[in-house]
Motif scaffolding. Structure first.
Motif, PDB file in Angstrom:
ATOM      1  N   TRP A   1      30.890  36.428  50.654  1.00  0.00           N
ATOM      2  CA  TRP A   1      31.532  37.598  50.022  1.00  0.00           C
ATOM      3  C   TRP A   1      31.416  38.830  50.915  1.00  0.00           C
ATOM      4  CZ3 TRP A   1      28.478  35.686  45.322  1.00  0.00           C
ATOM      5  CH2 TRP A   1      29.269  34.843  44.536  1.00  0.00           C
TER       6      TRP A   1
ATOM      7  N   ARG B   1      33.792  38.643  53.760  1.00  0.00           N
ATOM      8  CA  ARG B   1      35.193  38.862  53.398  1.00  0.00           C
ATOM      9  C   ARG B   1      35.510  40.350  53.322  1.00  0.00           C
ATOM     10  NH1 ARG B   1      36.568  36.467  47.915  1.00  0.00           N
ATOM     11  NH2 ARG B   1      36.327  38.603  47.210  1.00  0.00           N
ATOM     12  N   LYS B   2      34.572  41.095  52.747  1.00  0.00           N
ATOM     13  CA  LYS B   2      34.847  42.517  52.534  1.00  0.00           C
ATOM     14  C   LYS B   2      34.224  43.412  53.587  1.00  0.00           C
ATOM     15  CE  LYS B   2      35.769  43.571  47.810  1.00  0.00           C
ATOM     16  NZ  LYS B   2      35.298  44.326  46.659  1.00  0.00           N
TER      17      LYS B   2
ATOM     18  N   GLU C   1      37.195  40.490  42.076  1.00  0.00           N
ATOM     19  CA  GLU C   1      37.030  39.824  43.370  1.00  0.00           C
ATOM     20  C   GLU C   1      38.261  40.026  44.247  1.00  0.00           C
ATOM     21  OE1 GLU C   1      34.427  38.588  44.730  1.00  0.00           O
ATOM     22  OE2 GLU C   1      33.086  38.492  43.004  1.00  0.00           O
ATOM     23  N   GLY C   2      39.246  40.746  43.709  1.00  0.00           N
ATOM     24  CA  GLY C   2      40.360  41.120  44.568  1.00  0.00           C
ATOM     25  C   GLY C   2      41.678  40.405  44.312  1.00  0.00           C
TER      26      GLY C   2
ATOM     27  N   ASP D   1      45.265  39.921  43.091  1.00  0.00           N
ATOM     28  CA  ASP D   1      46.254  40.972  42.814  1.00  0.00           C
ATOM     29  C   ASP D   1      46.810  40.846  41.401  1.00  0.00           C
ATOM     30  OD1 ASP D   1      46.314  42.232  45.490  1.00  0.00           O
ATOM     31  OD2 ASP D   1      46.902  40.199  46.087  1.00  0.00           O
TER      32      ASP D   1
ATOM     33  N   PRO E   1      48.892  45.800  46.841  1.00  0.00           N
ATOM     34  CA  PRO E   1      47.606  45.104  46.735  1.00  0.00           C
ATOM     35  C   PRO E   1      46.692  45.740  45.682  1.00  0.00           C
ATOM     36  CG  PRO E   1      48.081  45.734  49.017  1.00  0.00           C
ATOM     37  CD  PRO E   1      49.113  46.391  48.170  1.00  0.00           C
ATOM     38  N   ASN E   2      45.851  44.921  45.083  1.00  0.00           N
ATOM     39  CA  ASN E   2      44.868  45.386  44.105  1.00  0.00           C
ATOM     40  C   ASN E   2      43.933  46.389  44.793  1.00  0.00           C
ATOM     41  OD1 ASN E   2      42.858  45.681  42.241  1.00  0.00           O
ATOM     42  ND2 ASN E   2      42.455  43.482  41.979  1.00  0.00           N
TER      43      ASN E   2
ATOM     44  N   ILE F   1      41.183  47.493  44.133  1.00  0.00           N
ATOM     45  CA  ILE F   1      39.753  47.217  44.042  1.00  0.00           C
ATOM     46  C   ILE F   1      39.210  46.632  45.349  1.00  0.00           C
ATOM     47  CG2 ILE F   1      39.859  44.838  43.132  1.00  0.00           C
ATOM     48  CD1 ILE F   1      37.608  47.592  41.786  1.00  0.00           C
ATOM     49  N   SER F   2      40.105  45.962  46.104  1.00  0.00           N
ATOM     50  CA  SER F   2      39.636  45.324  47.354  1.00  0.00           C
ATOM     51  C   SER F   2      39.072  46.344  48.337  1.00  0.00           C
ATOM     52  CB  SER F   2      40.797  44.586  48.021  1.00  0.00           C
ATOM     53  OG  SER F   2      41.562  43.932  47.049  1.00  0.00           O
ATOM     54  N   LYS F   3      39.457  47.603  48.163  1.00  0.00           N
ATOM     55  CA  LYS F   3      38.985  48.647  49.086  1.00  0.00           C
ATOM     56  C   LYS F   3      37.510  48.990  48.888  1.00  0.00           C
ATOM     57  CE  LYS F   3      41.678  52.163  48.173  1.00  0.00           C
ATOM     58  NZ  LYS F   3      42.945  52.467  47.508  1.00  0.00           N
TER      59      LYS F   3
ATOM     60  N   TRP G   1      33.461  48.591  48.058  1.00  0.00           N
ATOM     61  CA  TRP G   1      32.352  47.656  48.222  1.00  0.00           C
ATOM     62  C   TRP G   1      31.343  47.797  47.073  1.00  0.00           C
ATOM     63  CZ3 TRP G   1      27.428  49.719  48.483  1.00  0.00           C
ATOM     64  CH2 TRP G   1      27.362  51.089  48.717  1.00  0.00           C
TER      65      TRP G   1
END
Ligand code: SF4
Ligand code: SF4
Ligand code: FES
Lengths: 375, 140
Positions: free
Chosen positions: A288, A291-292, B57-58, B60, B131-132, B134-136, B138
């Motif tokens: 994880w 990935r980020k 978790e990302g 979309d 894109p979602n 939230i992926s940005k 951490w």
């Protein structure tokens, strides 16, 4: 079924007047025990206490303005395996009764043989503010009653209470009334059920004759609370409003799950978010993170909060004990109450209103919410 | 953004939507490959926590597919899921988060075309949303 009588208050001592009635319940064998909040020896907090003789009522303070726990949890603990066989009186505030009704619907408590005595709630302080007042030598109760009389809202009251629209208990057998009542001389005792009326018949209290004044004061008081509540709802919507803000509100959360543990609605023996579903191999974490670039540890803080909301928001009674238990002072009440209110409105559901109303997530109608599946 | 390919996590009920998806496949219907299907016994078994987990978790988008109202093999799983997803969407909306990334739709075993069309529609909807976000972050 409603019958209204008064208990005389001597020398302005409200607490003692209520206690004299409670004492009567035990001495006349109308209940075999009473669950009451009782001052601890250090006098700077109260705990719930199951009392079987009137001696134990000396330190009872059922209107102490502090809510260390939501007692619905305690009643669940006592009655979940088997209901009481003899009558037990419980003295509760509105948010505790409403949570208890939800727990009964969730099959986590039984009302059998319970005599529910609700008390008008003028609000409560956080445990630390309550203790602070005691240390200064003030009686928090006297302080609150004085301010209430002067119609001067105490800014120190917990936020949950400042916006609580349920000062008057519902679903009680008896209600101890303070709002719209000249409590320096008399307090109101009202029966709401046959059981409650049966109890009043065993006493010879004089009749209450200020029903109209009480009604007017109560509705004015509740309207003010609703206005404050709605203002808090709009403020909260502005404060949250996107992922960034939500993450920043919860950024100090240490994932202790205290909020869930004290929540009267979260009853699961094993919380899903503490279950093996959330135990992973070390490699997973690295995956994880890769990935980020990086992930916060412990993981899944926001998942816990949003997931918890999705489980309990339909039944959230807005007691705010979650916030009181939070070591990081996260403003949980306003978030959960706003979310809860919106969810409950969809189903016209009011938690704790009626034992017969099914929990929104356990029932459905065929011809509802059609847009959700077919927009 | 032109070549953004949204990732959709799909929870498809075994008795209807999964079979519908199968039919779309065996009939060689064309639809975008953006969905990662997960077979579940009933749409009613999809707790909001799973939907949230996918989003956080990302993913979309999250798609929940069940039998048409009245056709659930466990009688009322889809009706209850409809309430659950309604609650989830309300929570997301109240907090100012996008609830349009979560879709619940009814697709029967014989509706291969409806399945293909729905997934195409959802994919192009998500392409528009982008894109979602939230992926940005951490710090979840
Ligand atoms: S958060 Fe959800 S799973 Fe955890 S105890 Fe509460 S209701 Fe149960
Ligand atoms: S009590 Fe506060 S710190 Fe603990 S899990 Fe709840 S919000 Fe986080
Ligand atoms: S009614 Fe008093 S804390 Fe809510």
């Amino acid at each position: 079924m409603t019958k209204e009588v008064v208990i005389e208050v001597k020398n302005g001592k409200v607490k003692e007047a209520i206690n004299s009635f409670l004492k009567g319940l035990l001495e006349k064998n109308l209940v075999s025990a009473l669950l009451v909040s009782r001052e601890v020896p250090s006098k700077d907090n109260v705990v719930q206490s199951l009392v079987t003789n009137s001696h134990g009522l000396k330190e009872a303070n059922v209107i102490a303005p502090v809510l260390p726990v939501n007692s619905a949890r305690i009643i669940s603990e006592m009655t979940r395996l088997s209901p009481h066989k003899s009558p037990v009186g419980i003295v509760l505030r509105s948010c505790e009764i409403r949570a208890l009704i939800e727990l009964v619907k969730l099959k986590q408590a039984s009302l059998d043989n319970l005599l529910i005595i609700g008390v008008d709630c003028l609000g409560t302080y956080s445990v630390s503010d309550y203790q602070g007042l005691c240390k200064q030598g003030d009686s928090p109760l006297d302080e609150l009653l004085r301010k209430f009389k002067e119609e001067n809202e105490d800014a120190k009251l917990r936020e949950a209470c400042r916006v609580c629209e349920y000062a008057i208990p519902s679903n009680a057998d008896l209600v101890v009334g303070l709002i719209g009542v000249d409590f320096e001389k008399n307090i109101l005792l009202e029966s709401r059920t046959e059981k409650g009326e049966g109890i009043l018949e065993k006493f010879s209290f004089p009749k209450f004759n200020q029903s109209k004044e009480r009604e007017e004061s109560v509705s004015k008081y509740i309207d003010e609370k609703i206005a404050k509540r709605d203002a808090l709802f709009s403020q909260t919507k502005k404060e949250v409003g996107n992922w960034e803000n939500l993450l920043s509100v919860f950024s100090t959360c240490i994932s202790c799950h205290n909020c869930m543990r004290v929540c009267p609605i979260c009853y699961c023996r094993e919380c899903f978010f503490k279950s093996p579903t959330f135990e992973f191999d070390s490699e997973k974490y690295l995956g994880w993170a890769k990935r980020k670039g990086s992930i916060k540890m412990p993981k899944d803080t926001i998942l816990f909060h949003l997931g918890r909301m999705s489980h309990m928001a339909t039944s959230c009674v807005g007691c705010g004990v979650c916030e009181g238990a939070c070591p990081s002072n996260i403003p949980l009440l306003r978030i959960f109450k706003t979310v809860g209110h919106n969810v409950q409105q969809i189903f016209k559901y009011v938690p704790g209103r009626d034992l017969e109303e099914p929990l929104p997530l356990t029932t459905f109608k065929e011809d509802e919410l059609q847009g959700v599946g077919e927009e | 953004m032109a070549n953004f390919e949204p990732k959709i996590v799909g929870f498809l009920c075994n008795w209807c939507t999964y079979a519908g998806a199968d039919l779309a496949g065996t009939s060689r219907m064309q639809y975008p490959p953006n969905i990662r299907p997960i077979r579940v016994m009933c749409s009613g078994s999809v707790d909001s926590a799973y939907v949230l987990r996918a989003l956080l978790e990302g993913a979309d988008g999250v798609f929940i597919g069940g039998c048409h109202p009245g056709d659930c093999h466990y009688v009322s799983g889809n009706y209850k899921e409809r309430r659950r997803i309604t609650v989830l969407k309300s929570i997301l909306k109240t907090l100012g988060l996008d609830d349009n990334r979560v879709w619940i739709r009814w697709v029967s075993a014989s509706e291969g075309k409806r399945y293909a069309d729905t997934i195409s529609e959802m994919t192009s909807h998500l392409k528009k949303l982008g894109p979602n976000p939230i992926s940005k972050y951490w710090s979840l």
